[in-house]
Design a protein around this motif. Structure first.
Motif, mmCIF file in Angstrom:
data_model
loop_
_atom_site.group_PDB
_atom_site.id
_atom_site.type_symbol
_atom_site.label_atom_id
_atom_site.label_comp_id
_atom_site.label_asym_id
_atom_site.label_seq_id
_atom_site.Cartn_x
_atom_site.Cartn_y
_atom_site.Cartn_z
ATOM 1 N N SER A 55 0.902 -1.155 -0.083
ATOM 2 C CA SER A 55 0.179 -0.075 0.036
ATOM 3 C C SER A 55 0.818 1.176 0.078
ATOM 4 O O SER A 55 2.240 1.218 0.322
ATOM 5 C CB SER A 55 -0.823 0.009 1.264
ATOM 6 N N PHE A 56 0.315 2.346 -0.249
ATOM 7 C CA PHE A 56 1.128 3.632 -0.415
ATOM 8 C C PHE A 56 0.351 4.694 0.516
ATOM 9 O O PHE A 56 -0.802 4.716 0.622
ATOM 10 C CB PHE A 56 0.998 4.121 -1.701
ATOM 11 N N ARG A 92 12.826 11.351 -0.558
ATOM 12 C CA ARG A 92 12.319 10.485 0.374
ATOM 13 C C ARG A 92 12.615 10.759 1.930
ATOM 14 O O ARG A 92 11.836 9.912 2.755
ATOM 15 C CB ARG A 92 13.354 9.128 0.180
ATOM 16 N N ASP A 93 12.933 11.842 2.386
ATOM 17 C CA ASP A 93 13.126 12.445 3.508
ATOM 18 C C ASP A 93 12.075 13.309 4.014
ATOM 19 O O ASP A 93 11.839 13.897 4.909
ATOM 20 C CB ASP A 93 14.432 12.832 3.869
ATOM 21 N N GLY A 94 11.286 13.766 3.052
ATOM 22 C CA GLY A 94 10.246 14.828 3.223
ATOM 23 C C GLY A 94 10.601 16.019 3.039
ATOM 24 O O GLY A 94 9.929 17.047 3.176
ATOM 25 N N ASP A 130 6.120 14.648 6.288
ATOM 26 C CA ASP A 130 6.315 13.556 6.743
ATOM 27 C C ASP A 130 6.568 12.683 5.566
ATOM 28 O O ASP A 130 5.781 12.825 4.739
ATOM 29 C CB ASP A 130 5.544 12.955 7.738
ATOM 30 N N PRO A 131 7.436 11.809 5.237
ATOM 31 C CA PRO A 131 7.840 11.203 4.217
ATOM 32 C C PRO A 131 6.709 9.960 3.480
ATOM 33 O O PRO A 131 5.963 9.741 4.249
ATOM 34 C CB PRO A 131 9.128 10.374 4.237
ATOM 35 N N ALA A 132 6.690 10.202 2.266
ATOM 36 C CA ALA A 132 5.698 9.104 1.630
ATOM 37 C C ALA A 132 6.189 7.558 1.777
ATOM 38 O O ALA A 132 7.342 7.526 1.902
ATOM 39 C CB ALA A 132 5.753 9.475 0.022
ATOM 40 N N ARG A 157 10.522 4.533 2.409
ATOM 41 C CA ARG A 157 10.363 5.706 2.094
ATOM 42 C C ARG A 157 10.509 6.024 0.300
ATOM 43 O O ARG A 157 11.429 5.578 -0.190
ATOM 44 C CB ARG A 157 11.326 6.742 2.513
ATOM 45 N N GLU A 158 9.458 7.102 -0.179
ATOM 46 C CA GLU A 158 9.428 6.985 -1.581
ATOM 47 C C GLU A 158 9.343 8.698 -1.887
ATOM 48 O O GLU A 158 8.741 9.355 -1.056
ATOM 49 C CB GLU A 158 8.288 6.155 -1.986
ATOM 50 N N ALA A 159 10.046 9.183 -2.935
ATOM 51 C CA ALA A 159 9.887 10.421 -3.468
ATOM 52 C C ALA A 159 8.605 10.460 -4.359
ATOM 53 O O ALA A 159 8.353 9.605 -4.898
ATOM 54 C CB ALA A 159 11.163 10.711 -4.454
ATOM 55 N N VAL A 160 7.973 11.625 -4.079
ATOM 56 C CA VAL A 160 7.086 11.961 -4.978
ATOM 57 C C VAL A 160 6.889 13.235 -5.620
ATOM 58 O O VAL A 160 7.465 14.071 -5.030
ATOM 59 C CB VAL A 160 5.507 11.827 -4.036
ATOM 60 N N THR A 161 5.793 13.676 -6.279
ATOM 61 C CA THR A 161 5.402 14.864 -6.825
ATOM 62 C C THR A 161 3.930 15.217 -6.615
ATOM 63 O O THR A 161 3.120 14.406 -6.787
ATOM 64 C CB THR A 161 5.674 15.109 -8.488
#
Length: 181
Positions: A55-56, A92-94, A130-132, A157-161
């Protein structure tokens, strides 16, 4: 109030501005800003695909994230409504990696005045989240039993846009910015 956002993509960024008529103002002007996350309305270049046991959780905005201010130099121009859409890359760190105009007509056409985008860029540069998280569970049933959190299972942890829309306007002699829809 902190919110989870439910759209993600690779970190690729773009913004927009539009104009609409506004009421006359008096010479005393000030600016305020509101925003609305609109990622679901903007086409994304790629999206993460999750396995049945994953899940995400989108990043959570820090309550202390500052909002942009109406550009002081533009207050005397009595401009019509200015809509600025921006994609914000979150690492990834927010932290914010970058921001760029999100141009997607008709809701987010190309910017008409770069000062509005620069006000947004300056504000979002210091935002924190808070990170994804991508949650990995032993199986799909465990995932379904643990809705809304990783429940002590593997967190990646994931990077997002994320895409936001800011609406700058002057009304009744005052500049303000409201959330866009």
């Amino acid at each position: 109030m902190r919110h989870r956002h439910w759209i993600l993509s690779t970190v690729l960024l773009a913004g927009c501005a539009t104009q609409a008529p506004v009421a006359k103002e008096d010479p005393t002007r000030s600016g305020q800003v509101g925003m609305n996350e609109i990622s679901a309305l903007i086409p994304q270049p790629s999206r993460m695909e999750l396995a049945d046991n994953e899940s995400f959780l989108m990043p959570i905005e820090d309550d202390a994230n500052p909002m942009p201010a109406y550009p002081e130099a533009l207050l005397s121009q009595r401009l019509p409504l200015q809509v600025v859409c921006v994609r914000v890359g979150v690492d990834r760190d927010g932290g914010v990696l970058s921001s760029a105009p999100a141009v997607a007509p008709p809701n987010c056409p190309a910017p008409s005045d770069p000062a509005f985008f620069e006000a947004v860029r300056g504000a979002v540069a210091g935002w924190r989240y808070d990170p994804a998280l991508r949650c990995v569970f032993p199986d799909a049933k465990t995932k379904n039993d643990t809705e809304g959190s990783c429940g002590g299972h593997t967190e990646i942890r994931e990077a997002v846009t994320l895409t936001y829309r800011f609406m700058f306007e002057q009304k009744d002699g005052r500049a303000s910015v409201r959330m866009g829809r």
